[in-house]
Design an enzyme around this catalytic site. Sequence first.
Site, PDB file in Angstrom:
ATOM      1  N   SER A 113     -39.807  15.801   9.449  1.00  0.00           N
ATOM      2  CA  SER A 113     -40.690  15.032  10.315  1.00  0.00           C
ATOM      3  C   SER A 113     -42.162  15.181   9.934  1.00  0.00           C
ATOM      4  O   SER A 113     -42.551  14.869   8.819  1.00  0.00           O
ATOM      5  CB  SER A 113     -40.426  15.423  11.768  1.00  0.00           C
ATOM      6  OG  SER A 113     -41.111  14.574  12.627  1.00  0.00           O
ATOM      7  N   ASP A 278     -45.742   9.307  11.409  1.00  0.00           N
ATOM      8  CA  ASP A 278     -45.566  10.633  10.803  1.00  0.00           C
ATOM      9  C   ASP A 278     -44.674  10.593   9.558  1.00  0.00           C
ATOM     10  O   ASP A 278     -44.325   9.522   9.065  1.00  0.00           O
ATOM     11  CB  ASP A 278     -44.979  11.600  11.841  1.00  0.00           C
ATOM     12  CG  ASP A 278     -43.526  11.291  12.143  1.00  0.00           C
ATOM     13  OD1 ASP A 278     -43.134  10.119  12.040  1.00  0.00           O
ATOM     14  OD2 ASP A 278     -42.775  12.231  12.460  1.00  0.00           O
ATOM     15  N   ASP A 280     -41.523  10.937   8.814  1.00  0.00           N
ATOM     16  CA  ASP A 280     -40.301  10.141   8.763  1.00  0.00           C
ATOM     17  C   ASP A 280     -40.361   8.873   9.608  1.00  0.00           C
ATOM     18  O   ASP A 280     -39.348   8.209   9.817  1.00  0.00           O
ATOM     19  CB  ASP A 280     -39.093  10.990   9.179  1.00  0.00           C
ATOM     20  CG  ASP A 280     -39.230  11.529  10.599  1.00  0.00           C
ATOM     21  OD1 ASP A 280     -40.367  11.702  11.064  1.00  0.00           O
ATOM     22  OD2 ASP A 280     -38.196  11.771  11.245  1.00  0.00           O
ATOM     23  N   ARG A 283     -42.745   8.919  14.813  1.00  0.00           N
ATOM     24  CA  ARG A 283     -43.864   9.131  15.750  1.00  0.00           C
ATOM     25  C   ARG A 283     -44.925   8.057  15.586  1.00  0.00           C
ATOM     26  O   ARG A 283     -45.021   7.435  14.526  1.00  0.00           O
ATOM     27  CB  ARG A 283     -44.523  10.483  15.479  1.00  0.00           C
ATOM     28  CG  ARG A 283     -43.632  11.645  15.783  1.00  0.00           C
ATOM     29  CD  ARG A 283     -44.390  12.951  15.662  1.00  0.00           C
ATOM     30  NE  ARG A 283     -43.517  14.025  16.108  1.00  0.00           N
ATOM     31  CZ  ARG A 283     -43.922  15.232  16.432  1.00  0.00           C
ATOM     32  NH1 ARG A 283     -45.202  15.538  16.364  1.00  0.00           N
ATOM     33  NH2 ARG A 283     -43.066  16.155  16.836  1.00  0.00           N
ATOM     34  N   LYS A 377     -36.745   7.669  18.261  1.00  0.00           N
ATOM     35  CA  LYS A 377     -38.073   7.174  18.574  1.00  0.00           C
ATOM     36  C   LYS A 377     -38.542   6.380  17.369  1.00  0.00           C
ATOM     37  O   LYS A 377     -38.040   6.565  16.266  1.00  0.00           O
ATOM     38  CB  LYS A 377     -39.021   8.317  18.912  1.00  0.00           C
ATOM     39  CG  LYS A 377     -39.148   9.396  17.879  1.00  0.00           C
ATOM     40  CD  LYS A 377     -40.020  10.510  18.447  1.00  0.00           C
ATOM     41  CE  LYS A 377     -40.055  11.707  17.524  1.00  0.00           C
ATOM     42  NZ  LYS A 377     -39.329  12.865  18.075  1.00  0.00           N
TER      43      LYS A 377
HETATM   44  C1  G1P Z   1     -41.270  18.675  18.730  1.00  0.00           C
HETATM   45  C2  G1P Z   1     -41.718  17.879  19.936  1.00  0.00           C
HETATM   46  C3  G1P Z   1     -40.553  17.133  20.533  1.00  0.00           C
HETATM   47  C4  G1P Z   1     -39.907  16.253  19.468  1.00  0.00           C
HETATM   48  C5  G1P Z   1     -39.564  17.076  18.241  1.00  0.00           C
HETATM   49  C6  G1P Z   1     -39.066  16.214  17.099  1.00  0.00           C
HETATM   50  O1  G1P Z   1     -40.298  19.613  19.109  1.00  0.00           O
HETATM   51  O2  G1P Z   1     -42.315  18.720  20.891  1.00  0.00           O
HETATM   52  O3  G1P Z   1     -40.990  16.388  21.621  1.00  0.00           O
HETATM   53  O4  G1P Z   1     -38.747  15.646  19.952  1.00  0.00           O
HETATM   54  O5  G1P Z   1     -40.715  17.792  17.780  1.00  0.00           O
HETATM   55  O6  G1P Z   1     -40.011  15.286  16.677  1.00  0.00           O
HETATM   56  P1  G1P Z   1     -40.647  21.159  19.369  1.00  0.00           P
HETATM   57  O7  G1P Z   1     -41.304  21.672  18.114  1.00  0.00           O
HETATM   58  O8  G1P Z   1     -41.610  21.183  20.503  1.00  0.00           O
HETATM   59  O9  G1P Z   1     -39.327  21.802  19.679  1.00  0.00           O
HETATM   60 ZN    ZN Z   2     -40.796  12.529  12.929  1.00  0.00          ZN
END
Ligand code: G1P
Ligand code: ZN
Length: 544
Positions: A113, A278, A280, A283, A377
């Site tokens: 990501s 982002d 991938d 976001r 998403k």
């Molecule tokens: C983070 C974000 C979460 C999202 C995830 C993947 O996870 O807070 O909302 O779904 O990245 O993109 P976290 O690192 O907080 O577990």
């Molecule tokens: Zn991502």
Amino acid sequence: MKPITVITKPFPGQKPGTSGLRKKVVEFQQPHYLENFVQSIFNSIGPCDGHTLVIGGDGRFYNRETIQIIIRMAAANGFSRLLVGQGGILSTPAASCVIRKYQAFGGIVLSASHNPGGPSEDFGIKYNAANGGPAPEKMTNEMYQQSQNIQEYFSVESEDIDLDSLGKRQIGDTKIEIIDPVIDYADLMESKFDFPAIAGLFAGGKFRMCFDAMHAVTGPYAREILENRLGASKGTVVNAIPLTDFGGGHPDPNQVHAKELVSRLKGQNALDFGAASDGDGDRNMVLGKDCYINPCDSLAILAANAKLIPGYSGGIVGIARSMPTSRAADRVAASLGIECYETPTGWKFFGNLLDAGKITLCGEESFGTGSDHVREKDGLWAVLFWLNLIAVKQLPVATIVSDHWAQYGRDYFTRHDYEGVNSDSAHQMIDRLRQSLDELPGQEFAGLRVDSADDFSYHDPVDHSEATKQGIRVYFNNGGRVVFRLSGTGTEGATLRVYCDCYEDSPTRLAQDPQEALAVLIKAADQVAGIKQSTGRMAPDVIT
Ligand code: G1P
Ligand code: ZN
């Protein structure tokens, strides 16, 4: 083609987190490490015979090598058809779209990501099920179990597949199709939004925007959709070529990491609209002239205006937001007379609600917004939704946002991240909070009194599964809320996330800086948890 069975031993720690298995590249490069996890996926979803698998990734370092390994293993495990994005590229939402469109058994997406890429940075692998969405918890738990008991994996001896030219290849009985990674996704977007109206916005030349692809996967998607199909001027998409190390940047679309874009939306010659995505492509950050749109507000505004958008003109059936996301969407849901579900952090928790037709839109504070068009998403989708809205309303972004606050009130929101902190102290801090939950109500911190406190757990209304220990919530007597949780996506030490939000509906107090509006709550958060003592940090690393 010669099938081979390779004897192996389990690696500890192959436990998928918030979004798949994420580790440093060097960890994945250890002999058998990747293969063990891929076989664990196949073992937990199998038998794979005769099925179709989608494969692609965000183009980061080790993407191509991994895809070759997965292709050989998928062939050995009996898949009859592999759909692979050209050049090994598929954004996360595009992978979801392709899985659904071709009714695949599932898909493997290679990405970490928004984490940086490169030989000494991060890599990741996640599995998406037949609905196009992230593997649910029971599936990822099974993958972990498999990985802890694995003794062998299967592959074939064969040459590398040419990933760069479109067309059909074959290994034994397995057909491999190298597909255009953009076209199916772009067609889906065209079916949801009013492309002629958005094209009209660009046609006059008055409306100026910039899309920052951050040298990550969305460059080719944004160019095709914004520049080719919608007629935005060439150069609207910047940093458009996906690079294995994202140009050395941090492909996370927020005001800290997309600084250049943010500066182009400020001052005299400011653009009208800016957006970034982002690593991938799932976001999004959206910006107007001198206006930053918090993702929590973005979800609420999209929901409130969904009827204006062709793909949602029939109305939305429900909304869901992750628990730490502000309650702005709840207010819209209440006024529409529909349900707003509160789920744990992570997109996988939206899957059942979407599949069951209980929600149409969903989102997270972490720059994630999406709908039932796929099961991930979707960064560009959110950008197109906003463009469509601007085209319909013919108003500056800042006006659309302030009109929304004037109608519903404003939920001030901020998230403070403390990255790479000592894992033991971070866990101890959360444990301490957990143990003090019963004693917190009635106590005062920074002049605010605690009304209630709990550790969030979620009962899935569709499959009735339970997810516990999903974050400590503390509610204060001024309507404010603080949430504490540890990240499930980091690869170094622990990342503490502190989320603060508070509602304001006085018309004269809707335009404050969130850090100022929330200053007392932020102070209370530090006192409740002892953040400074536990982390040894005087300030967060990233504020969003
Ligand atoms: C983070 C974000 C979460 C999202 C995830 C993947 O996870 O807070 O909302 O779904 O990245 O993109 P976290 O690192 O907080 O577990
Ligand atoms: Zn991502």
